[in-house]
Design a protein around this motif. Sequence first.
Motif, PDB file in Angstrom:
ATOM      1  N   TYR A  73     -22.065 -32.163  -9.459  1.00  0.00           N
ATOM      2  CA  TYR A  73     -22.687 -30.765  -9.456  1.00  0.00           C
ATOM      3  C   TYR A  73     -23.878 -30.881  -9.416  1.00  0.00           C
ATOM      4  O   TYR A  73     -24.589 -32.105 -10.221  1.00  0.00           O
ATOM      5  CB  TYR A  73     -22.135 -29.808 -10.321  1.00  0.00           C
ATOM      6  N   GLU A 120     -21.037 -22.160  -8.093  1.00  0.00           N
ATOM      7  CA  GLU A 120     -22.607 -22.127  -8.169  1.00  0.00           C
ATOM      8  C   GLU A 120     -22.970 -21.215  -9.319  1.00  0.00           C
ATOM      9  O   GLU A 120     -22.079 -19.926  -9.407  1.00  0.00           O
ATOM     10  CB  GLU A 120     -23.289 -21.720  -6.947  1.00  0.00           C
ATOM     11  N   MET A 163     -25.744 -26.326  -7.152  1.00  0.00           N
ATOM     12  CA  MET A 163     -24.834 -26.805  -5.949  1.00  0.00           C
ATOM     13  C   MET A 163     -23.614 -27.609  -6.335  1.00  0.00           C
ATOM     14  O   MET A 163     -23.485 -28.131  -7.328  1.00  0.00           O
ATOM     15  CB  MET A 163     -25.954 -27.858  -5.362  1.00  0.00           C
TER      16      MET A 163
END
Length: 86
Positions: free
Chosen positions: A64, A28, A56
């Motif tokens: 992602y 992240e 995320m």
Amino acid sequence: MPRQIVGMTIETLYRQRPPQSTAQPFEELAVVATLREISTDEGLAVPAGTEGTIVMVYAGGEAYEVEFTAPVVGLATVRADGLRAA
């Protein structure tokens, strides 16, 4: 005698399996760039090479959620094979 599955040995199946990815998943807040044109969750086109920030991580790095701020503002879910480190 080797165990056979549909006329193939397990050794043959093992040799024909797709190679496992050795790429490490992004974390992240990592800055990444798209490898091809993608669409945001709202349907806007994000050109290849656009940089964004991972907000995320899904399924241990298989996909992602990436936030883009320019030239398009939005979020997009992107598979790992569609990104590179920026």
